[in-house]
Design a protein around this motif. Structure first.
Motif, mmCIF file in Angstrom:
data_model
loop_
_atom_site.group_PDB
_atom_site.id
_atom_site.type_symbol
_atom_site.label_atom_id
_atom_site.label_comp_id
_atom_site.label_asym_id
_atom_site.label_seq_id
_atom_site.Cartn_x
_atom_site.Cartn_y
_atom_site.Cartn_z
ATOM 1 N N CYS A 28 45.936 14.506 -17.677
ATOM 2 C CA CYS A 28 45.080 13.781 -18.626
ATOM 3 C C CYS A 28 44.285 12.642 -18.003
ATOM 4 O O CYS A 28 43.472 12.021 -18.687
ATOM 5 C CB CYS A 28 45.937 13.203 -19.758
ATOM 6 S SG CYS A 28 46.808 14.426 -20.746
ATOM 7 N N ASP A 31 40.420 12.607 -18.311
ATOM 8 C CA ASP A 31 39.990 12.436 -19.698
ATOM 9 C C ASP A 31 40.262 11.017 -20.186
ATOM 10 O O ASP A 31 39.475 10.460 -20.964
ATOM 11 C CB ASP A 31 40.681 13.454 -20.606
ATOM 12 C CG ASP A 31 40.176 14.871 -20.371
ATOM 13 O OD1 ASP A 31 38.978 15.031 -20.072
ATOM 14 O OD2 ASP A 31 40.980 15.818 -20.471
ATOM 15 N N ILE A 32 41.362 10.420 -19.752
ATOM 16 C CA ILE A 32 41.648 9.027 -20.122
ATOM 17 C C ILE A 32 40.573 8.104 -19.562
ATOM 18 O O ILE A 32 40.074 7.213 -20.257
ATOM 19 C CB ILE A 32 43.048 8.616 -19.628
ATOM 20 C CG1 ILE A 32 44.133 9.367 -20.407
ATOM 21 C CG2 ILE A 32 43.242 7.100 -19.754
ATOM 22 C CD1 ILE A 32 45.534 9.227 -19.835
ATOM 23 N N LEU A 149 42.779 12.026 -29.416
ATOM 24 C CA LEU A 149 44.087 12.116 -28.785
ATOM 25 C C LEU A 149 44.865 13.182 -29.532
ATOM 26 O O LEU A 149 45.071 13.077 -30.745
ATOM 27 C CB LEU A 149 44.841 10.783 -28.855
ATOM 28 C CG LEU A 149 44.181 9.556 -28.234
ATOM 29 C CD1 LEU A 149 45.111 8.344 -28.345
ATOM 30 C CD2 LEU A 149 43.802 9.794 -26.791
ATOM 31 N N VAL A 165 41.767 13.865 -25.125
ATOM 32 C CA VAL A 165 42.933 13.689 -24.260
ATOM 33 C C VAL A 165 44.060 14.507 -24.872
ATOM 34 O O VAL A 165 44.597 14.158 -25.927
ATOM 35 C CB VAL A 165 43.334 12.207 -24.150
ATOM 36 C CG1 VAL A 165 44.546 12.057 -23.223
ATOM 37 C CG2 VAL A 165 42.163 11.366 -23.648
ATOM 38 N N ARG A 166 44.406 15.605 -24.219
ATOM 39 C CA ARG A 166 45.413 16.535 -24.726
ATOM 40 C C ARG A 166 46.734 16.300 -23.996
ATOM 41 O O ARG A 166 46.872 16.670 -22.828
ATOM 42 C CB ARG A 166 44.965 17.981 -24.502
ATOM 43 C CG ARG A 166 43.667 18.373 -25.181
ATOM 44 C CD ARG A 166 43.283 19.781 -24.728
ATOM 45 N NE ARG A 166 42.069 20.278 -25.344
ATOM 46 C CZ ARG A 166 40.842 20.074 -24.872
ATOM 47 N NH1 ARG A 166 40.666 19.343 -23.767
ATOM 48 N NH2 ARG A 166 39.790 20.576 -25.486
ATOM 49 N N HIS A 179 51.024 9.254 -26.589
ATOM 50 C CA HIS A 179 49.835 8.667 -27.201
ATOM 51 C C HIS A 179 49.908 7.148 -27.160
ATOM 52 O O HIS A 179 48.911 6.477 -26.856
ATOM 53 C CB HIS A 179 49.678 9.130 -28.654
ATOM 54 C CG HIS A 179 49.041 10.469 -28.798
ATOM 55 N ND1 HIS A 179 48.871 11.074 -30.032
ATOM 56 C CD2 HIS A 179 48.525 11.331 -27.887
ATOM 57 C CE1 HIS A 179 48.272 12.248 -29.861
ATOM 58 N NE2 HIS A 179 48.066 12.420 -28.562
ATOM 59 N N ILE A 182 49.067 5.912 -23.761
ATOM 60 C CA ILE A 182 47.641 6.100 -23.478
ATOM 61 C C ILE A 182 46.815 5.069 -24.241
ATOM 62 O O ILE A 182 45.852 4.503 -23.712
ATOM 63 C CB ILE A 182 47.211 7.538 -23.833
ATOM 64 C CG1 ILE A 182 47.861 8.533 -22.851
ATOM 65 C CG2 ILE A 182 45.683 7.674 -23.818
ATOM 66 C CD1 ILE A 182 47.763 9.978 -23.289
#
Length: 199
Positions: A28, A31-32, A149, A165-166, A179, A182
């Motif tokens: 991730c 994407d983060i 998210l 963000v998976r 989550h 993040i």
């Protein structure tokens, strides 16, 4: 349950949670970073971040909005950053649910508050929460960007997001735990970029 069974169950749970966090740092990260760049651009331009989710994700929305508005730590005081949790106004939520249906609870608020240049941060472990999907669609109609998210599949939400963000898990509890980490990281990255000399 015997104490040894409880201990083993607790150890297994914590190990599984840690494994998801490590996997997220591998899968991730890009994407983060991309999500943080959207938030930073938004704050720099004077925009706002609107945040929504259901259940535990509603609590996350409130928590993250607080981190932006109040601050992460008292040893690093900086100006407030514009963020709104769409999960907190019980009068608006119940009126919208009653008048327009539960699926419009967040979308109606996005219509009222969101502006071009703002961002919707949409949180859904499944990626399929109808009211979060409607909020994302409403955000696009307002020329807002969407950061999502989700869990591993991304559900229907990921394709609606500019960045999704998976978290690589199908276990709701572990997705929520990741989550939270993040979200804290996104707040930290935005704060340090916007107010590098704070404190």
């Amino acid at each position: 349950m015997e104490p040894t069974d409880t201990r083993e169950r607790a150890r297994d749970y914590l190990t599984d949670a840690a494994d998801v966090m490590v996997a997220a740092s591998d899968t991730c990260l890009e994407d983060i970073v991309a999500a943080s760049e959207i938030l930073i651009e938004t704050f720099r331009a004077g925009g706002a971040v609107l945040i929504c989710g259901n259940g535990g994700s509603a609590a996350d929305a409130q928590h993250l909005a607080t981190e932006f508005v109040s601050g992460l730590t008292l040893d690093r005081i900086r100006p407030a950053m514009r963020a709104i949790a769409l999960t907190t106004d019980s009068s608006a939520l119940t009126a919208i649910a009653n008048d327009f249906g539960v699926d419009r609870m967040f979308a109606r608020q996005v219509e009222a508050i969101g502006r071009s240049g703002d961002v919707l941060l949409a949180i859904s472990t499944s990626g399929n929460s109808a009211n979060v999907l409607a909020a994302a669609e409403s955000a696009h109609a307002q020329s807002m960007r969407v950061v999502a998210l989700t869990g591993a599949s991304g559900g229907e939400l990921a394709p609606l997001a500019d960045v999704a963000v998976r978290v690589p898990s199908t276990v709701t509890a572990h997705i929520q735990e990741c989550h939270l980490a993040i979200e804290q990281l996104l707040a930290l990255l935005a704060e340090r970029a916007i107010h590098p000399a704070a404190g």
